[in-house]
Structures are given as structure tokens and as C-alpha cells.
Design an enzyme around this catalytic site. Structure first.
Site, PDB file in Angstrom:
ATOM      1  N   PRO A 174      -9.819 -16.968  14.332  1.00 28.10           N
ATOM      2  CA  PRO A 174      -8.999 -16.462  15.443  1.00 28.10           C
ATOM      3  C   PRO A 174      -8.407 -17.524  16.375  1.00 28.10           C
ATOM      4  O   PRO A 174      -7.526 -17.208  17.163  1.00 28.10           O
ATOM      5  CB  PRO A 174      -9.981 -15.570  16.206  1.00 28.10           C
ATOM      6  N   HIS A 190     -10.117 -20.950  20.875  1.00 26.79           N
ATOM      7  CA  HIS A 190     -10.155 -19.490  20.963  1.00 26.79           C
ATOM      8  C   HIS A 190     -10.720 -19.058  22.319  1.00 26.79           C
ATOM      9  O   HIS A 190      -9.955 -18.702  23.210  1.00 26.79           O
ATOM     10  CB  HIS A 190     -11.000 -18.932  19.797  1.00 26.79           C
ATOM     11  N   CYS A 233     -19.022 -18.985  17.204  1.00 31.95           N
ATOM     12  CA  CYS A 233     -18.810 -17.795  18.035  1.00 31.95           C
ATOM     13  C   CYS A 233     -18.001 -16.735  17.288  1.00 31.95           C
ATOM     14  O   CYS A 233     -18.412 -15.590  17.182  1.00 31.95           O
ATOM     15  CB  CYS A 233     -18.104 -18.161  19.340  1.00 31.95           C
ATOM     16  N   HIS A 234     -16.800 -17.102  16.802  1.00 31.65           N
ATOM     17  CA  HIS A 234     -15.966 -16.107  16.131  1.00 31.65           C
ATOM     18  C   HIS A 234     -15.426 -16.605  14.805  1.00 31.65           C
ATOM     19  O   HIS A 234     -14.440 -16.066  14.300  1.00 31.65           O
ATOM     20  CB  HIS A 234     -14.827 -15.663  17.048  1.00 31.65           C
ATOM     21  N   GLY A 235     -16.040 -17.673  14.267  1.00 30.00           N
ATOM     22  CA  GLY A 235     -15.712 -18.107  12.912  1.00 30.00           C
ATOM     23  C   GLY A 235     -14.368 -18.788  12.746  1.00 30.00           C
ATOM     24  O   GLY A 235     -13.616 -18.465  11.826  1.00 30.00           O
TER      25      GLY A 235
END
Lengths: 430, 186
Positions: B165, B126, B150-152
Site C-alpha cells: 500500500p 504508507h 505493518c501493512h506489507g
């Protein structure tokens, strides 16, 4: 000469109406009126500009791989030489470029001396040139420290110690310059910072130099003023072509060194990593500083005994430093030391001969500077130093008074073309 | 200028051609020179020989137990080496490709006959964070592999993106087994 051109491109016209860069460039580089009789000695100004650009470009790239720390500086330079793509070329272009810059600028300066280019109304042009020269010397000096070899270290030590001659504050000033009690990491860091900054200062000074040049235009081999349009030709294509040809010849010379004798102008001791505990047997500056180095060492040790004055303020060391700085400062007074009604040495039979003597004297000083200051060499150095100042401070004013100059031509065009004389005859009244 | 006007029209034309030729050839040679000069400057910024010399890495895997993961550095990037358990391999193999965001069979992500060994660049596809899951105490995400904090982004036991993501599976570096106990990365 011609008026501002009508810009056909609408974008160019739009910009030029708001910021006339195109018109300015046209006036300064295209139809800029230039004396029609310039010889090849007038190439060296533009050559100096080109070398400056090469030095800034190669220096910027070298800085991407150089490491200004006493533990890594030497190794990072060796890494540039061995591991970095074209690092050898970048470094040799830069190191030899510095030599070429000085060579070209020295020729440029001696051209000014021969043809009286420093004379009114070009005194400020001459001053800015001398400031460029001083900035070059400072840049070259701090730059030479960066490879952190033996000569780097001991050159930095010797030159910063020159300031110890300042009365009362000498030692404090030296410590302040070094950022410590000896040349060390703080010194290297600040020298790197200054070595990055100063070339841009020089670049700015070059623009002032060109600005001053373009006010009264170039001097010329005859040393007479531009009087009519017939005395000039447009810079482009005449001098762009001539400068380009000269540049080609110069680049061959420059890259002959960079490719085939890259270390010829350097000193092998600088490939020994800096060692604060061992001074090399002989400290010699780069060739372009040798004449000044000779002047520095020319003062006799028993100077004080002879003069018996101010023994605290003026030791032999102090006097040597003062003389060295004076040798450049005196050049600022040249426009007033030389008051001859004629600029060019072509019409000054005695000055012409003294000029070559002066040039030879400077070369002798350089030769003396390359040798240990002992015996005959020291005597020659002293005589040459004395002559340097006698030429500038005594002969120049005397010549201005007593030299019988040859008759000057009416104008540039009168001297070079038969039909030009009629043009200039009209201008005589004005 | 005065003497050129005395030449004939034909001669005048000829001179212009010569001049044009000289001008064009000067520009062409000059442009070639500029291009040749530019190359050393461009190449100067490329990775140098000492950087490229560090571009391959040999690692001894003989001491690794099943279920153990080790992170090594290659080209200044984290490389995840995981000796997978039989259960983890089974889990990775039975996932239908249609369930995958970036469809890739587990067999395509390991060397033939070396199903146990998963070697990946440990950088989330990502935005470049390093996913958790190497340490025993780390959160391994919903699929028992890796989880990027960070963003799962959730990665499975084959390092494939399953949720979140990240657009692609964790990248497999070029590597080879030089013998049974040594892996050479790069």
C-alpha cells in the site's frame, strides 16, 4: 437604557433566540449604564482583567517548554530564555506581568478604599475581590517556586513552614503540603499543578466579580447612587474608549519593564540554581508581598513574656503568622467597620487625610519588609503594623461616628452638569 | 449631543469624517498590534535553537562492510545506511522504470560515483512504521530490500516501493559525503 437590539443577521438572531449571548454582551458591554463621572482610577479593574489574560496566555505557552522536575526545572527555564523562539519575551512578559497584576490590583483596591466602593450594597463584590487577591497571592507564591532558583526554593521553604504554627498538627500539615520532609520534587510537581489551575479559578472569580458589579453598577467618585438615566452614560463608546486609552498608557509602562528592565523587580539570587544545603544570606519575597512580610516579622520575641499567656499556642512566630493573615481577613469586615453615611473620601475631610496616612503606612511596611528586621527598622515595622490595624479597627469605626461629613450633591448629574440638577430633583421623591 | 445638532450640515459631515478616520485608523493599528503580538506566540511553538542544532549528523562509514546496514538517528528519525553489494546494485539498476509505482532511477537515489551507499529515511511512506530489512535476520521482502510489517509494503534494493500500500519510495534525506569515509546527514 435602550432595549435589546433587533439582530439583523439571521444567524445571530437564530442563536440569540436560543442562547441570548449577543443580547447579554450588548447589555453588559455596549449599553451598560455607567456613572458619567468615573475618573481614571476606574481604569484599573479592566487593566487587571487584561493583565490576567496576558498572564494566562504567556503562562500556557511557557508550560509548553517548562519541565517541572527538580533536575530540569532551572535548566528548562534557561533553555526558554536562550533557545526557544521568543522565550525571553514570553518569560519576561509573564514575570513582569505578575508584578503589574499586583500593582494594578493594589491601585484598584486603594481606589475602592478611597471612594468607599466596598460599602453596601457592594459588600459581596468586595469579598469576591478579596478572594481574587488571596488566589493571586497563592498563585504568585507557587509560581515563584517553579524557576527553581535559590529564592524559589527558600521562599517555598519559609512560606510552607508558616503552617508549622498550627497547634499540634503543624508539622504534619507542613509535610502534607510539601509531600516530603523538605521542599523537593513532589512539592515542585504539585506547585506546578496548582499554578496552572489557580489562574482559571481567578478567571471564574472575575466573572462573579463582574456579575456582582453589574447588579448595583459601578460606584463613582462622588459615592452617591445612580438615580436617573441622566447620571449614566453607555459603557460603549465612552468607557471602552477611556479604558483603551488607559490600556495603551499602561502597556507602555508594563513593556518598559519587560523590554528594558526585565529583572529590576526580581531578585538576582533566583538565577542561582536551588541548593537545599545553602540558604541565601537574605530571603526577601517579591515586592508585592513585602508589606505582609513586614507584618510577619514585626512581633517581638519577648511577646510571650509580656503577655504570659498560652505560651504553647502563641509564640512570637505564631503571633506573626496570625497577624499576617489577620491583616487580610480584617479587610473582609471593612464594610461594617466603616459605617459612615458617606462613601466617598471627597466628602469626608478627616478620613481623606487618614486614608493617605494608611497608604503611606502600607508603603512603609513594604519598605521595612525589604530590609533586615533589625534595630530601627524593626521598631518602624512594629509601629507601622500597629497603625495598620488601628486604622482599620479603631479609626474607621470612630470616624463613622464622629466625623462631620461635607454635604453630598443631590445626584451625579447635579454635580457635573447644570441641567442635571432638574433631572435629579424629580428623582428625589422616589 | 445637544451642541452637535447646532452645527451646519456641512460641518456635521466633516466631523463624521474625522471620527470615521479615527475609528478606522484605531482598528487598523490595533489589528496590526494584535498580529505583531500573535507572532511571538506562534513562533514560540516552532522548533527551538537547541532542537535545530541537532538537525545535522556526521557518521563515519569507514568500518562498514559490503552488504552491511546500519541505522542511525537523525531528527529523531531512523536513517538507513546500507553499503550495497555489487549484485544488489545490479538488481536495482536493471529494473525498468515502467515496473515502478513511484518511478525513479537508482542513479537518482544515490550520490554520483557512490553507488554502494544508499542513505534513506527508514520510515514507510504508507503510515510511518519502520520497515524491517536492516538486520541480517530480518525479512527483506520479495525484492531483497525492505519489508514493512505493518501493512506489507515491499521495497527493493534501492528502497523503492514495489508491492503493497505504500505510495512512494523511501525518502532520501539531504546528505553529502564530506570525505571518503564520512557522511553528513542534514
Amino acid at each position: 437604557m435602550s432595549a435589546a437590539p433587533e439582530w439583523k443577521n439571521p444567524v445571530v438572531r437564530w442563536i440569540d433566540h436560543r442562547l441570548p449571548v449577543f443580547t447579554f454582551t450588548h447589555h453588559s458591554l455596549i449599553d451598560y449604564p455607567t456613572p458619567r463621572n468615573l475618573n481614571y482610577w476606574w481604569n484599573f479593574g479592566s487593566l487587571a482583567g487584561v493583565v490576567l489574560v496576558i498572564l494566562i496566555a504567556t503562562g500556557l505557552f511557557l508550560a509548553m517548554h517548562y519541565n517541572p522536575n527538580v533536575d530540569y526545572a532551572f535548566d528548562s527555564v534557561e533553555r526558554i530564555m536562550r533557545d526557544v523562539n521568543y522565550g525571553w519575551l514570553m518569560r519576561y512578559m509573564h514575570a513582569n506581568g505578575a508584578s503589574m497584576f499586583f500593582l494594578v490590583v493594589y491601585i484598584h483596591m486603594f481606589r475602592a478604599l478611597y471612594y468607599g466602593s466596598y460599602r453596601a450594597p457592594r459588600e459581596v463584590l468586595w469579598f469576591i475581590g478579596l478572594f481574587i487577591f488571596l488566589a493571586m497571592m497563592a498563585t504568585a507564591f507557587v509560581g515563584y517556586t517553579l524557576p527553581w532558583g535559590q529564592m524559589s526554593f527558600w521562599g517555598a521553604t519559609v512560606i510552607t513552614n508558616l503552617f508549622s504554627v498550627v497547634p499540634f498538627f503543624g508539622d504534619a500539615i507542613v509535610q502534607w503540603l510539601l509531600g516530603g520532609f523538605a521542599v523537593d520534587n513532589p512539592t515542585l510537581n504539585r506547585f506546578f499543578a496548582f499554578h496552572f489551575l489557580l489562574p482559571f479559578v481567578i478567571f471564574g472569580l472575575v466573572f462573579l466579580h463582574l456579575w456582582a458589579l453589574h447588579v448595583h453598577k459601578s460606584n463613582n467618585p462622588l459615592g452617591v447612587d445612580i438615580k436617573t438615566d441622566g447620571d449614566t452614560i453607555p459603557f460603549h463608546p465612552y468607557y471602552t474608549a477611556k479604558d483603551a486609552f488607559g490600556l495603551g498608557v499602561f502597556l507602555i509602562f508594563y513593556f518598559a519593564f519587560a523590554f528594558f528592565a526585565p529583572n529590576y523587580l526580581g531578585h538576582p539570587d533566583n538565577y542561582i540554581p536551588a541548593n537545599p544545603l545553602v540558604t541565601p544570606p537574605e530571603i526577601v519575597p517579591e515586592w508585592y508581598f513585602l508589606p505582609f512580610y513586614a507584618i510577619l516579622r514585626a512581633v517581638p520575641d519577648n511577646f510571650i513574656d509580656i503577655w504570659g499567656i498560652l505560651p504553647i499556642l502563641v509564640t512570637a512566630k505564631t503571633a506573626g503568622v496570625i497577624l499576617m493573615f489577620a491583616s487580610i481577613i480584617v479587610l473582609f469586615f471593612l464594610p461594617w467597620l466603616d459605617r459612615s453615611p458617606v462613601r466617598s473620601a471627597r466628602f469626608r475631610p478627616i478620613y481623606k487625610q487618614l486614608y493617605w496616612l494608611f497608604l503611606a503606612d502600607c508603603i512603609v511596611l513594604g519598605w521595612v519588609g525589604a530590609n533586615p528586621p533589625e534595630g530601627t527598622m524593626l521598631v518602624i515595622g512594629r509601629i507601622a503594623t500597629l497603625y495598620y490595624f488601628v486604622h482599620l479597627l479603631v479609626f474607621m469605626p470612630l470616624l463613622s461616628r464622629y466625623e462631620k461629613t461635607r454635604p453630598l450633591p443631590d445626584s451625579i448629574s447635579a454635580a457635573v452638569t447644570p441641567q442635571g440638577s432638574s433631572q435629579s430633583a424629580q428623582a428625589q421623591g422616589a | 449631543m445637544a451642541d452637535t445638532s447646532t452645527t451646519t450640515a456641512e460641518g456635521h459631515e466633516h466631523e463624521e469624517d474625522r471620527r470615521d478616520f479615527l475609528l478606522t485608523s484605531t482598528i487598523v493599528v490595533g489589528a496590526a498590534g494584535v498580529a505583531l503580538t500573535a507572532w511571538p506566540f506562534i513562533d514560540f511553538m516552532n522548533p527551538s535553537a537547541d532542537v535545530l542544532a541537532l538537525a545535522s549528523l556526521e557518521f563515519d562509514i569507514s568500518t562498514m562492510e559490503p552488504g552491511q546496514a546500519i541505522t542511525v538517528t537523525w531528527r529523531n528519525k531512523p536513517i538507513f545506511i546500507r553499503r550495497r553489494t555489487a549484485a544488489e546494485i545490479d538488481e536495482a539498476k536493471k529494473v525498468p522504470l515502467s515496473d515502478l509505482k513511484d518511478p525513479q532511477a537508482d542513479a537518482d537515489r544515490v550520490k554520483e560515483g557512490k553507488d554502494e551507499w544508499l542513505v534513506m529515511i527508514g520510515i514507510c511512506t504508507h503510515l510511518g512504521c519502520i520497515p524491517a530489512g536492516q538486520k541480517v535476520t530480518d525479512s527483506k521482502g520479495e525484492f531483497g530490500g525492505w519489508f514493512c510489517p505493518c501493512h506489507g509494503s515491499h521495497y527493493d534494493t534501492s528502497g523503492r516501493i514495489r508491492k503493497g500500500p505504500a505510495p512512494r519510495n523511501l525518502e532520501i534525506p539531504p546528505y553529502a559525503f564530506t570525505n571518503d569515509t564520512t557522511v553528513r546527514i542534514g
